[in-house]
Structure formats: C-alpha cells, structure tokens
Enzyme design. Sequence first.
Site, mmCIF file in Angstrom:
data_model
loop_
_atom_site.group_PDB
_atom_site.id
_atom_site.type_symbol
_atom_site.label_atom_id
_atom_site.label_comp_id
_atom_site.label_asym_id
_atom_site.label_seq_id
_atom_site.Cartn_x
_atom_site.Cartn_y
_atom_site.Cartn_z
ATOM 1 N N TRP A 102 0.828 -1.210 0.000
ATOM 2 C CA TRP A 102 0.000 0.000 0.000
ATOM 3 C C TRP A 102 0.858 1.255 0.000
ATOM 4 O O TRP A 102 0.595 2.211 -0.739
ATOM 5 C CB TRP A 102 -0.987 -0.006 1.172
ATOM 6 C CG TRP A 102 -2.087 -1.005 0.963
ATOM 7 C CD1 TRP A 102 -2.338 -2.104 1.726
ATOM 8 C CD2 TRP A 102 -3.060 -1.024 -0.095
ATOM 9 N NE1 TRP A 102 -3.416 -2.795 1.210
ATOM 10 C CE2 TRP A 102 -3.873 -2.156 0.097
ATOM 11 C CE3 TRP A 102 -3.316 -0.186 -1.185
ATOM 12 C CZ2 TRP A 102 -4.934 -2.476 -0.758
ATOM 13 C CZ3 TRP A 102 -4.367 -0.506 -2.036
ATOM 14 C CH2 TRP A 102 -5.155 -1.637 -1.818
ATOM 15 N N ASP A 172 -1.618 6.541 6.373
ATOM 16 C CA ASP A 172 -2.717 5.736 5.825
ATOM 17 C C ASP A 172 -3.141 4.724 6.892
ATOM 18 O O ASP A 172 -2.568 3.642 7.001
ATOM 19 C CB ASP A 172 -2.242 5.019 4.551
ATOM 20 C CG ASP A 172 -3.311 4.090 3.973
ATOM 21 O OD1 ASP A 172 -4.413 3.990 4.574
ATOM 22 O OD2 ASP A 172 -3.039 3.469 2.934
ATOM 23 N N LYS A 196 -12.503 -1.470 6.596
ATOM 24 C CA LYS A 196 -11.794 -2.398 7.475
ATOM 25 C C LYS A 196 -12.325 -2.275 8.912
ATOM 26 O O LYS A 196 -12.842 -3.227 9.448
ATOM 27 C CB LYS A 196 -10.290 -2.136 7.452
ATOM 28 C CG LYS A 196 -9.521 -2.714 6.261
ATOM 29 C CD LYS A 196 -9.786 -2.074 4.938
ATOM 30 C CE LYS A 196 -9.078 -2.695 3.774
ATOM 31 N NZ LYS A 196 -8.088 -1.857 3.128
HETATM 32 C C1 LIG Z 1 -7.505 -1.420 1.896
HETATM 33 C C2 LIG Z 1 -6.393 -0.456 1.920
HETATM 34 C C3 LIG Z 1 -6.231 0.537 0.939
HETATM 35 C C4 LIG Z 1 -7.150 0.643 -0.251
HETATM 36 O O1 LIG Z 1 -8.355 1.141 0.147
HETATM 37 P P1 LIG Z 1 -9.494 1.537 -0.919
HETATM 38 O O2 LIG Z 1 -10.535 2.094 0.008
HETATM 39 O O3 LIG Z 1 -9.908 0.283 -1.615
HETATM 40 O O4 LIG Z 1 -8.947 2.550 -1.837
HETATM 41 C C5 LIG Z 1 -5.186 1.417 1.059
HETATM 42 N N1 LIG Z 1 -4.326 1.349 2.101
HETATM 43 C C6 LIG Z 1 -4.445 0.409 3.062
HETATM 44 C C7 LIG Z 1 -3.467 0.375 4.174
HETATM 45 C C8 LIG Z 1 -5.484 -0.516 3.005
HETATM 46 O O5 LIG Z 1 -5.602 -1.449 3.957
#
Ligand SMILES: *Cc1c(COP(=O)(O)O)cnc(C)c1O
Length: 360
Positions: A102, A172, A196
């Site tokens: 990511w 993030d 999540k």
């Molecule tokens: C799931 C995830 C993403 C992607 O998220 P989207 O909402 O599908 O764009 C980005 N960074 C992390 C750490 C994630 O777990």
Amino acid sequence: MSRLFNFSAGPATLPEAVLKQVQAEMLDWNGTGMSVMEMSHRDKPFMSIAQAAEKDLRELLNIPANYKVLFLQGGATAQFTYIPMNLLGSKTGADYIVTGDWGKKAAKEAAKYLKVNIAATSEADKFTKVPDRATWKLDPNAAYVHYTPNETIHGVEFADIPETNGVPLVADFSSTILSRPIDVSKFGLIYAGAQKNIGPSGLTIVIVREDLIGHAQALTPGIFDYKQMAENESMLNTPPCFGWYVAGLVFKYLLAQGGLKAVAERNERKAKALYDYIDSEPFYSNPVAKADRSWMNVPFVLKNAELDADFLKGAVAAKLSGLKGHRAVGGMRASIYNAMSEEGVQALITYMKEFAKAHG
Ligand SMILES: *Cc1c(COP(=O)(O)O)cnc(C)c1O
C-alpha cells in the site's frame, strides 16, 4: 444460514449489534418514514446523523479542535492523489516510508505530482519488518512524510509513531484506525478507507490539521480540495450518506464498549493468542519481525503449500471464512479487526490445531 466468523481483509466483518440496528431502522429511520438511503443530505435528519458521527469520532480519538474531520468518497486510493495535490504547497517533494504494497502504491501515485523520496523501504526484506530507524533518510525540506502504520497485506505494523522533526506526518490508517488510542496531535493528516474498521466501503475519513489546508495546487478539482470540502462540511456534493450513518453507529458502539482503551486491550489479547499459537506450532509460520507484527492482519503459511486448498475448504466447513492470503504473499491471512470477537479467534486456533494434528 447462520453467520460465519469472517476474517476477510476488507470489506470486513462489522459488529452484529450495528447490523441489527441498521436492519431495524432500514424502512423508517427515527420516525421520519424513510430509510437513511432515501433522505436529503441537506435536511435536518441526515444533518443530525452526520454531526453525531463526527462528534463521536472526535471523542473516540480525542481529536484536537484544530483538526478538520472530512467524510469523503474514493477510498484510501483516492487519497494517494489528494494528498500530494493538497499538501505540496511551495515545496518540491515528499518523503515516503514504504513497508508494504500500500505504501508502495501511495508513493507511485504521488510521483505524478511531486518528487518522491523513498526515505526508507523494507522491500529487500520482502516487507517483513519496519526498516531500522538509523537507515531512514528523511529530507528536512520535505512537504510531508507519508507512511502506512499497518500494512494490510504483509501484516507489518508500527508499534509507535515515527519522529519527523516538525515535517507534517501523513498516515494511511485504513486497516488500523480505531484499533487503539493514538495521539492525533502528532499527525498532519490521517486517512482511512472505512471498510476495514469503520463501516461499509465507499466512505473515506480524513483528519487534517487546519494549517495544512488551503494550499492546493491550482489544477486540484474542487471535490479533491480539502479546504473546499471542509468549508462545506464534506457536502460540496452528495456525500456517502449511508456509509456515514453506519460509521456513526460503529462509533457509538465503540464508545459504549468503553472507548479505544478497552478496544485495544481486546485487540492485543486476540493478536497475542493467535501469534503465540503460530509460534508454538512448527506446522505454521509468520515471517514478520516480532516487534512489527500487526494486531489487525495476521498472515501465516502452512508447512506445505499443497495443503492450502484443503485448509481453506475445512475452514469454511468450520464456519471460518476469508482466510485466503493475498496473492502477493500467498498462504493464509486472518484479519482480526475490531469487530472480530475473541470467540472467533479461538475458533480459528481450534481449527488450526485440528488441521495441524491431522496433516502434520
Ligand atoms: C484497503 C487499503 C487501501 C485501499 O483502500 P481503498 O478504500 O480500496 O482505496 C489502502 N491502504 C491500506 C493500508 C489498506 O488497507
């Protein structure tokens, strides 16, 4: 069919009490005679839902008054672009600390808008650890430092917040927000896709320090501009109303559970139980450095990858779903977000024991 223990990485399991409340309110929210999905976002009922959700999130995370909370669309992935567009200002580049796929994606996207300096990466170690702090090459002139507190695919989590000596820290938090208390004042910007630990996909939360907004590049579209979104209470256009509502119910639920300190204690117990079992049984292994292991995503491999399909088939029969690992890593991954119960983790461990005994 009864509910499974759902270990999916995202969209992921939600608290059953919240789902039941959504069900009860589906046709008539609070005497309005309509579903939240059907209301105008500009009318009082939805405004009260929106404001309560922000207030409860502020209380849960103890968000200081000089931070804006935005309820956006586009997922965490859209933020990979929003962030460089909004935060570069008069600088030329930004630092990225990369501990998994990511963070790598975030850096790749940002490179379209600014000069990316990979200040540290553990790619050579197959993203099984946080790079040693002594090796980080942070640029004091960077517009910001970006990192991923929890790498969802590799199961690598920072145990503490990196020191950036005054350069705004951007994080993030998609797969670990609300899993434990954090000191928001240490961050310039926190973002997280909802699917999540918060609620349904389609909602993205951004928590941003006020002084960092208002410097967007001239070409930044209005709905990508934090300042315009903040001035319009995230309603420059139609917001993700239903996700916002469900997120609000999750926030209330977590407050009723005792807040993030209580949530963290439970999460730590869940993760410890699973890692302790994996470490005690040679049939399974997890490659991540112990100090950097995630509380939320636990990847593990079986001694013999040829048994993977059998393991997954038996798991579903034992009411355990979503355990297949990400294709980048292989093997299994158990995502044990806030809404996964201790009972669910114990059921997984029991199944793993039985499987190891039968095939070891
Ligand atoms: C799931 C995830 C993403 C992607 O998220 P989207 O909402 O599908 O764009 C980005 N960074 C992390 C750490 C994630 O777990």
